[in-house]
Motif scaffolding. Structure first.
Motif, PDB file in Angstrom:
ATOM      1  N   ILE A 234       0.850  -1.186   0.000  1.00 42.52           N
ATOM      2  CA  ILE A 234       0.000   0.000   0.000  1.00 42.52           C
ATOM      3  C   ILE A 234       0.886   1.236   0.000  1.00 42.52           C
ATOM      4  O   ILE A 234       1.829   1.340   0.776  1.00 42.52           O
ATOM      5  N   SER A 235       0.572   2.181  -0.855  1.00 40.33           N
ATOM      6  CA  SER A 235       1.377   3.388  -0.984  1.00 40.33           C
ATOM      7  C   SER A 235       0.748   4.530  -0.194  1.00 40.33           C
ATOM      8  O   SER A 235      -0.414   4.469   0.208  1.00 40.33           O
ATOM      9  N   TYR A 236       1.538   5.576  -0.013  1.00 36.64           N
ATOM     10  CA  TYR A 236       0.995   6.767   0.626  1.00 36.64           C
ATOM     11  C   TYR A 236      -0.106   7.380  -0.235  1.00 36.64           C
ATOM     12  O   TYR A 236      -1.057   7.971   0.285  1.00 36.64           O
ATOM     13  N   GLY A 237       0.007   7.224  -1.534  1.00 33.53           N
ATOM     14  CA  GLY A 237      -1.054   7.699  -2.428  1.00 33.53           C
ATOM     15  C   GLY A 237      -2.359   6.966  -2.196  1.00 33.53           C
ATOM     16  O   GLY A 237      -3.442   7.577  -2.209  1.00 33.53           O
ATOM     17  N   GLU A 238      -2.285   5.661  -1.960  1.00 34.39           N
ATOM     18  CA  GLU A 238      -3.502   4.886  -1.696  1.00 34.39           C
ATOM     19  C   GLU A 238      -4.096   5.250  -0.333  1.00 34.39           C
ATOM     20  O   GLU A 238      -5.320   5.301  -0.175  1.00 34.39           O
ATOM     21  N   LEU A 239      -3.226   5.520   0.648  1.00 39.92           N
ATOM     22  CA  LEU A 239      -3.731   5.991   1.944  1.00 39.92           C
ATOM     23  C   LEU A 239      -4.442   7.332   1.780  1.00 39.92           C
ATOM     24  O   LEU A 239      -5.481   7.584   2.394  1.00 39.92           O
TER      25      LEU A 239
END
Length: 332
Positions: free
Chosen positions: A304-309
């Motif tokens: 999971i990426s910071y973009g997905e968060l």
């Protein structure tokens, strides 16, 4: 010794309200106190540092719930702050000697009955002192399952801890509490105020706009701050959500319970339905905390990426906005 009916609750401020009012014969649940006090909120304040990292809040500022509930229910309170520990402790002794339970603001860090892992520098914790046993004070701390005790030295440290916000020995107790109240108007006023704070504050840091503001910043954390500091910032968002008070999800669940109770009391099915929707938003917050925790610990099997968060937070903002826009249109 004063008899005090201790009931464990989810959050300190609304729990103290419920427990003290019950002592005087005014029965109000913790969710009802939270809702009438318009406790639901969100704010992300990058310019306010908590232990060196940006602060987030999922509830209204400390003390606001109590003052709003008292005003709306016609409870008259006396509140004091002190310049010296000696005066503060003498004033406390004088009041509890009369059999009056005393609420007070304290630092979590200096409460010895807390497990070590929960003792950190948070100066807006509320508890009730209602008597003494020997030199020790009898404490009804809403988040503990039973009554406990604290020694005078630790209580002084907790009441006069340094840092923001400084408790300055703050203590408060009722002068008069009505035995019965009509909850209809306080419920309406609490809901209207919560909707205003979640939807209409013009600054970008607060309400649903604040959740979107945080989402944009989370997306940029690694590039702007590096991986180590990004994880530190993200970790503090989770800590503010899940460990301080009831956290983001917990406050959503509590406000949902308030809407359910208010719907029953006022015979408004729409309030119950909106409460159900907000419970689902609470689940989204919990899912975010779980995913973010795995990113912080580099255990995300799904990468999971910071973009997905960030996208998860934007989705939460959309859903909260739907809830509060619907709530703002309820006719009373």
């Amino acid at each position: 010794m004063t008899q005090f009916n201790h009931v464990q609750t989810a959050h300190c401020e609304s729990g103290v309200i419920s427990n003290i009012f019950r002592h005087y014969g005014l029965h109000i649940s913790e969710p009802m106190a939270f809702g009438i006090g318009a406790g639901i909120f969100f704010g992300h304040l990058p310019f306010v540092k908590v232990n060196g990292v940006p602060g987030s809040t999922y509830r209204i500022w400390p003390g606001a719930i109590f003052s709003r509930v008292c005003k709306r229910l016609g409870v008259k309170m006396q509140s004091h702050k002190f310049s010296s520990p000696g005066k503060a402790m003498q004033a406390l002794d004088d009041i509890i000697e009369k059999g009056i339970p005393v609420g007070m603001q304290s630092s979590v860090y200096y409460l010895p009955y807390f497990p070590a892992s929960y003792r950190f520098h948070f100066n807006a914790h509320n508890l009730v002192v209602f008597g003494k046993e020997g030199e020790n004070y009898l404490v009804s701390d809403p988040i503990m399952d039973t009554v406990t005790q604290i020694d005078p030295e630790s209580l002084v440290q907790a009441r006069f801890a340094k840092g923001f916000p400084e408790p300055k020995g703050k203590m408060y107790y009722p002068l008069s509490v009505p035995k019965q109240v009509d909850f209809a108007r306080p419920i309406k006023e609490g809901i209207q105020q919560a909707c205003y704070y979640m939807l209409k504050i013009p600054m970008p840091h607060f309400g649903v706009k604040g959740i979107r503001f945080l989402a944009k910043r989370v997306k940029d954390y690694p590039a702007k701050h590096g991986d180590r500091r990004a994880a530190l910032y993200l970790g503090n968002i989770i800590r503010m959500q899940e460990e301080i008070g009831t956290g983001g999800a917990g406050f959503r669940f509590m406000y949902a319970a308030f809407l359910q109770e208010a719907g029953t009391l006022l015979n408004k099915e729409e309030l119950k339905s909106i409460g159900g929707d907000l419970t689902l938003v609470g689940d989204l917050w919990r899912n975010f905390a779980f995913a973010a925790g795995r990113v912080c610990k580099a255990r995300s099997a799904d990468n999971i990426s910071y973009g997905e968060l960030s996208d998860m937070l934007l989705h939460i903002a959309d859903e909260e906005e739907k809830v509060f826009r619907r709530l703002s249109k309820v006719k009373f």
